[in-house]
Write a protein that holds these residues in place. Structure first.
Motif, mmCIF file in Angstrom:
data_model
loop_
_atom_site.group_PDB
_atom_site.id
_atom_site.type_symbol
_atom_site.label_atom_id
_atom_site.label_comp_id
_atom_site.label_asym_id
_atom_site.label_seq_id
_atom_site.Cartn_x
_atom_site.Cartn_y
_atom_site.Cartn_z
ATOM 1 N N CYS A 1 37.415 0.235 -48.320
ATOM 2 C CA CYS A 1 37.847 0.351 -47.223
ATOM 3 C C CYS A 1 39.212 0.043 -47.912
ATOM 4 O O CYS A 1 39.712 -1.115 -48.424
ATOM 5 C CB CYS A 1 37.786 -0.712 -45.844
ATOM 6 S SG CYS A 1 38.987 -0.926 -45.449
ATOM 7 N N ASN A 2 40.422 0.973 -48.361
ATOM 8 C CA ASN A 2 41.628 0.783 -48.712
ATOM 9 C C ASN A 2 42.797 2.027 -48.078
ATOM 10 O O ASN A 2 41.768 2.810 -47.017
ATOM 11 C CB ASN A 2 41.372 1.748 -49.966
ATOM 12 C CG ASN A 2 40.244 1.077 -51.252
ATOM 13 O OD1 ASN A 2 40.732 -0.546 -51.473
ATOM 14 N ND2 ASN A 2 39.385 1.915 -51.290
ATOM 15 N N GLY A 3 43.821 1.425 -48.384
ATOM 16 C CA GLY A 3 44.507 2.034 -47.466
ATOM 17 C C GLY A 3 45.270 1.904 -45.912
ATOM 18 O O GLY A 3 45.012 1.444 -45.698
ATOM 19 N N ASP A 4 44.782 2.818 -45.134
ATOM 20 C CA ASP A 4 45.579 2.702 -44.115
ATOM 21 C C ASP A 4 44.120 1.930 -43.937
ATOM 22 O O ASP A 4 44.144 0.348 -42.641
ATOM 23 C CB ASP A 4 45.231 3.957 -43.194
ATOM 24 C CG ASP A 4 46.708 4.686 -43.708
ATOM 25 O OD1 ASP A 4 48.163 3.572 -44.073
ATOM 26 O OD2 ASP A 4 46.959 5.167 -42.956
ATOM 27 N N CYS A 5 42.641 2.279 -44.172
ATOM 28 C CA CYS A 5 42.276 0.839 -43.826
ATOM 29 C C CYS A 5 42.022 -0.027 -43.930
ATOM 30 O O CYS A 5 41.606 -1.167 -43.087
ATOM 31 C CB CYS A 5 40.508 2.356 -44.855
ATOM 32 S SG CYS A 5 38.700 1.089 -44.120
ATOM 33 N N ALA A 6 42.243 -0.413 -45.151
ATOM 34 C CA ALA A 6 42.423 -2.169 -45.355
ATOM 35 C C ALA A 6 43.630 -2.402 -44.600
ATOM 36 O O ALA A 6 43.830 -3.592 -44.369
ATOM 37 C CB ALA A 6 42.142 -1.694 -46.401
ATOM 38 N N LYS A 7 44.584 -1.577 -44.252
ATOM 39 C CA LYS A 7 45.536 -2.684 -43.438
ATOM 40 C C LYS A 7 45.259 -2.409 -41.436
ATOM 41 O O LYS A 7 45.287 -4.185 -41.342
ATOM 42 C CB LYS A 7 46.781 -1.319 -42.998
ATOM 43 C CG LYS A 7 47.858 -0.875 -44.386
ATOM 44 C CD LYS A 7 48.307 0.673 -43.867
ATOM 45 C CE LYS A 7 49.325 0.452 -44.698
ATOM 46 N NZ LYS A 7 50.569 1.567 -45.213
ATOM 47 N N ALA A 8 43.868 -1.275 -40.836
ATOM 48 C CA ALA A 8 43.594 -2.665 -40.295
ATOM 49 C C ALA A 8 42.474 -3.634 -40.301
ATOM 50 O O ALA A 8 41.966 -3.938 -39.639
ATOM 51 C CB ALA A 8 43.106 -1.594 -39.716
ATOM 52 N N TRP A 9 41.817 -3.772 -41.461
ATOM 53 C CA TRP A 9 40.861 -4.043 -41.872
ATOM 54 C C TRP A 9 41.191 -4.486 -43.121
ATOM 55 O O TRP A 9 40.109 -4.721 -44.172
ATOM 56 C CB TRP A 9 39.192 -3.958 -42.225
ATOM 57 C CG TRP A 9 38.991 -2.177 -40.823
ATOM 58 C CD1 TRP A 9 39.330 -1.415 -40.291
ATOM 59 C CD2 TRP A 9 38.297 -3.425 -39.869
ATOM 60 N NE1 TRP A 9 38.567 -1.443 -38.756
ATOM 61 C CE2 TRP A 9 37.840 -2.005 -39.070
ATOM 62 C CE3 TRP A 9 37.937 -4.256 -39.533
ATOM 63 C CZ2 TRP A 9 37.192 -2.437 -37.711
ATOM 64 C CZ3 TRP A 9 36.176 -4.493 -38.078
ATOM 65 C CH2 TRP A 9 36.514 -4.164 -37.474
ATOM 66 N N PRO A 10 42.233 -5.897 -43.213
ATOM 67 C CA PRO A 10 42.908 -6.765 -44.661
ATOM 68 C C PRO A 10 40.957 -6.934 -45.170
ATOM 69 O O PRO A 10 40.263 -8.317 -44.465
ATOM 70 C CB PRO A 10 43.507 -8.009 -43.798
ATOM 71 C CG PRO A 10 43.606 -7.652 -42.474
ATOM 72 C CD PRO A 10 42.723 -6.154 -41.859
ATOM 73 N N MET B 1 41.997 -6.913 -37.520
ATOM 74 C CA MET B 1 43.038 -7.033 -37.227
ATOM 75 C C MET B 1 43.704 -7.379 -36.001
ATOM 76 O O MET B 1 44.267 -7.903 -35.809
ATOM 77 C CB MET B 1 44.262 -5.766 -37.334
ATOM 78 C CG MET B 1 44.011 -4.794 -36.899
ATOM 79 S SD MET B 1 45.121 -3.370 -36.967
ATOM 80 C CE MET B 1 45.047 -2.103 -35.826
ATOM 81 N N TYR C 1 35.941 -8.035 -44.668
ATOM 82 C CA TYR C 1 37.308 -7.990 -44.110
ATOM 83 C C TYR C 1 37.153 -8.337 -43.082
ATOM 84 O O TYR C 1 36.660 -9.026 -41.985
ATOM 85 C CB TYR C 1 37.054 -6.564 -43.720
ATOM 86 C CG TYR C 1 36.434 -5.420 -44.715
ATOM 87 C CD1 TYR C 1 38.378 -5.103 -45.388
ATOM 88 C CD2 TYR C 1 35.439 -5.270 -45.165
ATOM 89 C CE1 TYR C 1 37.097 -4.318 -46.641
ATOM 90 C CE2 TYR C 1 34.749 -4.181 -46.408
ATOM 91 C CZ TYR C 1 35.621 -3.942 -46.914
ATOM 92 O OH TYR C 1 35.609 -2.739 -48.558
#
Length: 125
Positions: free
Chosen positions: A56-65, A102, A99
């Motif tokens: 989970c990186n990029g946009d995924c990591a924005k929603a799932w820090p 958000m 994770y």
């Protein structure tokens, strides 16, 4: 003289804590007990991750820090460290990267549990 002895002990204790496993607690929710990190926020696992690898990186990591580890953190039996693609270190529970979600706003929220069939609230073993 007694204060001089206590000060080094207090400093040593604070250094040990900084490098220990993450501060995780168990929180009761309407879906049962879950693992929670900072401010009692629910932690999640991602079914597309593989043992010791965060996918989970990029946009995924924005929603799932990711539940990031501080520099110098040390793993223990239950909690390990995963190196992310950006070089940061993330906590994992039994090899599963952890994770936040958000959309969770307060302790006990589990709005990400079961999301799109690939996200699950982390539960104590």
């Amino acid at each position: 003289m007694r204060i001089r002895t206590l000060v080094p002990l207090i400093l040593l204790a604070s250094v040990s804590v900084a490098f220990a496993a993450p501060m995780v607690k168990t929180v009761k929710t309407d879906k049962g007990e879950v693992l929670a990190g900072e401010k009692g926020m629910t932690l999640y696992t991602f079914k597309k991750d593989t043992a010791g690898v965060s996918n989970c990186n990029g946009d995924c990591a924005k929603a799932w820090p990711p539940f990031l580890a501080e520099a110098g953190a040390k793993a223990d039996d239950d909690y390990t460290l995963v190196k992310r693609t950006d070089g940061s270190m993330q906590w994992a529970y039994y090899g599963k990267p952890l994770y936040y979600w958000m959309e969770d706003k307060k302790e006990g929220d589990v709005t990400g549990d079961g999301f799109k069939g690939v996200w699950d609230a982390a539960r104590p073993e």
